[in-house]
Enzyme design. Structure first.
Site, mmCIF file in Angstrom:
data_model
loop_
_atom_site.group_PDB
_atom_site.id
_atom_site.type_symbol
_atom_site.label_atom_id
_atom_site.label_comp_id
_atom_site.label_asym_id
_atom_site.label_seq_id
_atom_site.Cartn_x
_atom_site.Cartn_y
_atom_site.Cartn_z
ATOM 1 C CG ASP A 87 -1.810 1.202 1.300
ATOM 2 O OD1 ASP A 87 -2.918 1.108 0.731
ATOM 3 O OD2 ASP A 87 -1.433 2.239 1.874
ATOM 4 C CE LYS A 141 -3.944 4.710 0.714
ATOM 5 N NZ LYS A 141 -2.504 4.387 0.724
#
Length: 311
Positions: A47, A81
């Site tokens: 992530d 993101k």
């Protein structure tokens, strides 16, 4: 044979490993070495985010492990993101392509809207923005993110730091459903209502700060340092951190612990060879305080600030 984490099926049918490496505040060489080591010990879920300023290092580590034959691209689930400065609809695709270029990848497995709140765009290098907030509606940003799936740039899309009402607003107006909401979640901030809401609506909760960023000097948080935590660790022959991470896994949450320490990266991952008893799971509920470690308080005056609602 490297032991891997199990996977969870997302609402679009794709599989996501139920444990990942977080890289927030892993700077440059830290992110590179952490990602390399994590892939070596069995992590298959990494992530990152545009605002972490480490996509290039994470991508380099992945590319090297592919070249070494440790993994193939299909083996690793990569999340990044959309930053607040790229919420304008005409910036979304470019932002995603910029992240892909940083990562050296053709697609990401999961692309999240980092916050429901947009920030003023000056240029791409102004990564964090100043806190000049804009009124861009996250529904418009979401519609632009849906096109990334059409283009094959993102396999799945999702949310981060959204409350239940905001999530429902996206669900009521979307063409492609969000598969994940990534939020702060740990024994001190258990997100029970948001977890139940996500489950009802088919979203998986991923947890950043799953250990609440421990502070050894303060012996904080209690679920890492207090006597009950120590007793549980002793009972299972595990560390208190492993107990916490296993607890989240048993709640159906996907933890994303961050570490730059090689032994801790490996240790964090060793939570699939034991199970907490129902009584011990219940005993962890005592740690819930309702206190966030990351309140994003600089955005608290914005109409889309997510944390005024109870969940």
């Amino acid at each position: 044979m490297t032991n891997l984490a199990p996977t969870v099926q997302l609402s679009n049918g794709r599989e996501m490993p139920i444990f990942g490496l977080g890289t927030w505040k892993s700077f440059e060489s830290d992110a590179y070495h952490s990602t390399r080591h994590a892939l070596d010990v069995g992590y298959r879920h990494i992530d990152t985010a545009f605002v972490y300023e480490n996509e290039a290092e994470v991508g380099q580590a992945i590319a090297e492990k592919i070249a070494e034959g440790v993994i193939s691209r299909d083996d690793v689930f990569v999340t990044t993101k959309l930053g607040g400065i790229h919420h304008d609809t005409d910036l979304v695709e470019r932002a995603c392509r910029l992240s892909l270029s940083n990562l050296g990848l053709d697609y990401v497995d999961l692309y999240l809207m980092h916050m429901p709140v947009g920030q003023k765009f000056h240029n791409d290098s102004n990564v964090h923005g100043t806190l000049e907030l804009t009124d861009v509606d996250y529904l418009d940003t979401w519609a632009a993110m849906e096109k990334l799936v059409d283009l094959g740039l993102a396999r799945s899309i999702g949310l981060s730091n959204f409350n239940a009402a905001q999530t429902e607003r996206v669900l009521a107006n979307c063409r492609i459903r969000p598969v994940v909401n990534q939020v702060e979640c740990h024994p001190g901030f258990q997100q029970r209502q948001l977890r139940e809401h996500a489950k009802r609506h088919g979203l998986v909760i991923c947890a950043y700060c799953p250990l609440a960023r421990p502070q050894p000097a303060r012996q904080w948080p209690p679920f890492i340092y207090d006597e009950h935590a120590q007793q549980l660790a002793k009972k299972y022959g595990k560390t208190t951190a492993q107990i916490c991470l296993r607890y989240l896994v048993q709640l159906g949450v996907v933890p994303l612990p961050k570490s730059s320490n090689k032994s801790r990266i490996a240790e964090n991952f060793q939570v699939f060879d034991f199970e907490l008893s129902p009584e011990d799971v219940r005993s962890m509920e005592q740690y819930h305080t309702g206190q966030r470690t990351v309140p994003f308080s600089g955005m608290a005056g914005h109409k889309f600030y997510p944390f005024h609602d109870e969940f």
